[in-house]
Design a protein around this motif. Structure first.
Motif, short mmCIF file in Angstrom:
data_model
loop_
_atom_site.label_atom_id
_atom_site.label_comp_id
_atom_site.label_asym_id
_atom_site.label_seq_id
_atom_site.Cartn_x
_atom_site.Cartn_y
_atom_site.Cartn_z
N THR A 1 167.80 31.57 41.44
CA THR A 1 167.33 30.76 42.38
C THR A 1 168.52 30.80 43.45
O THR A 1 169.48 30.43 43.09
CB THR A 1 167.03 29.41 41.62
OG1 THR A 1 165.93 29.44 40.67
CG2 THR A 1 166.45 28.30 42.77
N VAL A 2 167.82 30.60 44.84
CA VAL A 2 168.70 30.57 45.91
C VAL A 2 168.11 29.44 46.70
O VAL A 2 167.15 29.10 46.83
CB VAL A 2 169.02 31.57 46.67
CG1 VAL A 2 170.09 31.52 47.78
CG2 VAL A 2 169.55 33.01 45.81
N ARG A 3 169.06 28.36 46.87
CA ARG A 3 168.68 27.29 47.83
C ARG A 3 169.64 27.50 49.08
O ARG A 3 170.88 27.44 49.09
CB ARG A 3 168.77 26.09 47.02
CG ARG A 3 168.29 24.85 48.17
CD ARG A 3 168.45 23.45 47.36
NE ARG A 3 167.75 23.25 46.04
CZ ARG A 3 167.45 22.23 45.43
NH1 ARG A 3 168.29 21.18 45.78
NH2 ARG A 3 166.54 22.30 44.65
N VAL A 4 168.92 27.33 50.13
CA VAL A 4 169.48 27.17 51.39
C VAL A 4 169.13 26.19 52.52
O VAL A 4 168.00 25.62 52.26
CB VAL A 4 169.57 28.75 52.22
CG1 VAL A 4 170.07 29.87 51.50
CG2 VAL A 4 167.71 28.82 52.65
N VAL B 1 165.59 33.19 54.96
CA VAL B 1 164.63 33.02 53.99
C VAL B 1 163.77 34.35 53.70
O VAL B 1 163.63 34.85 52.72
CB VAL B 1 163.55 31.71 54.40
CG1 VAL B 1 162.38 31.94 53.53
CG2 VAL B 1 164.27 30.58 54.55
N ASN B 2 163.73 35.37 54.90
CA ASN B 2 162.90 36.38 54.67
C ASN B 2 163.69 37.18 53.76
O ASN B 2 163.45 38.06 52.96
CB ASN B 2 162.89 37.03 56.04
CG ASN B 2 162.11 38.49 55.92
OD1 ASN B 2 160.71 38.37 55.50
ND2 ASN B 2 162.64 39.43 56.19
N GLU B 3 165.14 37.38 53.72
CA GLU B 3 166.11 38.04 53.09
C GLU B 3 165.91 37.75 51.61
O GLU B 3 165.96 38.54 50.64
CB GLU B 3 167.53 38.03 53.62
CG GLU B 3 167.85 38.81 54.73
CD GLU B 3 167.48 40.25 54.69
OE1 GLU B 3 167.81 40.85 53.64
OE2 GLU B 3 167.40 40.68 55.52
N CYS C 1 165.35 25.45 51.92
CA CYS C 1 164.50 26.35 51.07
C CYS C 1 164.94 26.66 50.11
O CYS C 1 166.21 27.20 49.94
CB CYS C 1 163.97 27.66 52.18
SG CYS C 1 162.87 28.58 51.42
N GLU C 2 163.86 27.00 48.90
CA GLU C 2 164.48 27.45 47.49
C GLU C 2 163.67 28.40 47.14
O GLU C 2 162.44 28.47 47.22
CB GLU C 2 164.52 26.50 46.48
CG GLU C 2 165.04 26.88 45.23
CD GLU C 2 165.02 25.50 44.20
OE1 GLU C 2 165.99 25.01 44.32
OE2 GLU C 2 164.12 25.37 43.36
N ARG D 1 156.44 34.90 55.69
CA ARG D 1 157.49 34.83 56.62
C ARG D 1 157.23 33.89 58.04
O ARG D 1 157.81 32.96 58.44
CB ARG D 1 158.23 36.08 57.12
CG ARG D 1 159.37 35.98 58.11
CD ARG D 1 159.73 37.43 58.51
NE ARG D 1 158.73 38.00 59.36
CZ ARG D 1 158.34 39.34 58.59
NH1 ARG D 1 158.95 39.69 57.49
NH2 ARG D 1 157.66 40.10 59.27
N HIS D 2 155.91 34.29 58.40
CA HIS D 2 155.33 33.57 59.56
C HIS D 2 155.17 32.05 59.26
O HIS D 2 155.27 31.24 59.92
CB HIS D 2 154.20 34.29 59.91
CG HIS D 2 154.23 35.65 60.69
ND1 HIS D 2 154.97 35.70 61.91
CD2 HIS D 2 154.12 36.62 59.94
CE1 HIS D 2 154.77 37.08 62.05
NE2 HIS D 2 154.33 37.72 61.10
#
Length: 144
Positions: free
Chosen positions: A132-135, A56-58, A84-85, A32-33
């Motif tokens: 897979t999740v992409r944001v 992204v942390n979620e 981010c993926e 996360r950092h």
């Protein structure tokens, strides 16, 4: 300007990889950092950076908790966005993903909803081979 030199009329579009890593539960905090640092290098700042890191942390937490304990994250800058993926190799979602806000007293089920709310784009693919999740979040002109 000499005749053989041309002036570019558009900015070159490219992809800049900021981070790629496999992770498990023990590495989520450090990751996360790292995501926060690399997303900042990619141009996000202020509330947009904070929201992106929470999203992204979620996704990282969901991959470990629901996706078999191990995941893969990739972070890059492309066309003015930080993308981010997060992927896992779990069994996939068991049913349709809720698209409305969870009840305030609901203890779980907030991760995907938050990730979608806190970013500019959200794409989910799921099946027997994993999820897979992409944001992505747009780097605003004032942030770049």
């Amino acid at each position: 300007m000499r005749e053989d030199q041309t002036s570019p009329t558009v900015e070159v579009i490219g992809t800049e990889v900021l981070l790629t890593e496999t992770f498990d539960h023990s590495s989520i905090t450090a990751l996360r950092h790292a995501v926060a640092s690399r997303a900042r290098e990619g141009g996000l700042a202020g509330d947009r950076l904070d929201d992106f890191v929470v999203a992204v942390n979620e996704l990282l937490t969901n991959a470990v908790r629901h996706g078999g304990g191990l995941g893969r994250v990739a972070l890059w800058r492309q066309d003015g966005d930080v993308v981010c993926e997060v992927s896992d190799s779990g069994a996939g979602l068991s049913g349709p993903r809720p698209t409305i806000r969870p009840a305030t007293d609901q203890p779980g089920g907030w991760g995907l909803w938050l990730a979608e709310e806190l970013t500019d784009t959200f794409r989910l693919e799921t099946g027997n081979g994993g999820t897979t999740v992409r944001v992505s979040s747009r780097v605003s002109l004032s942030d770049s």
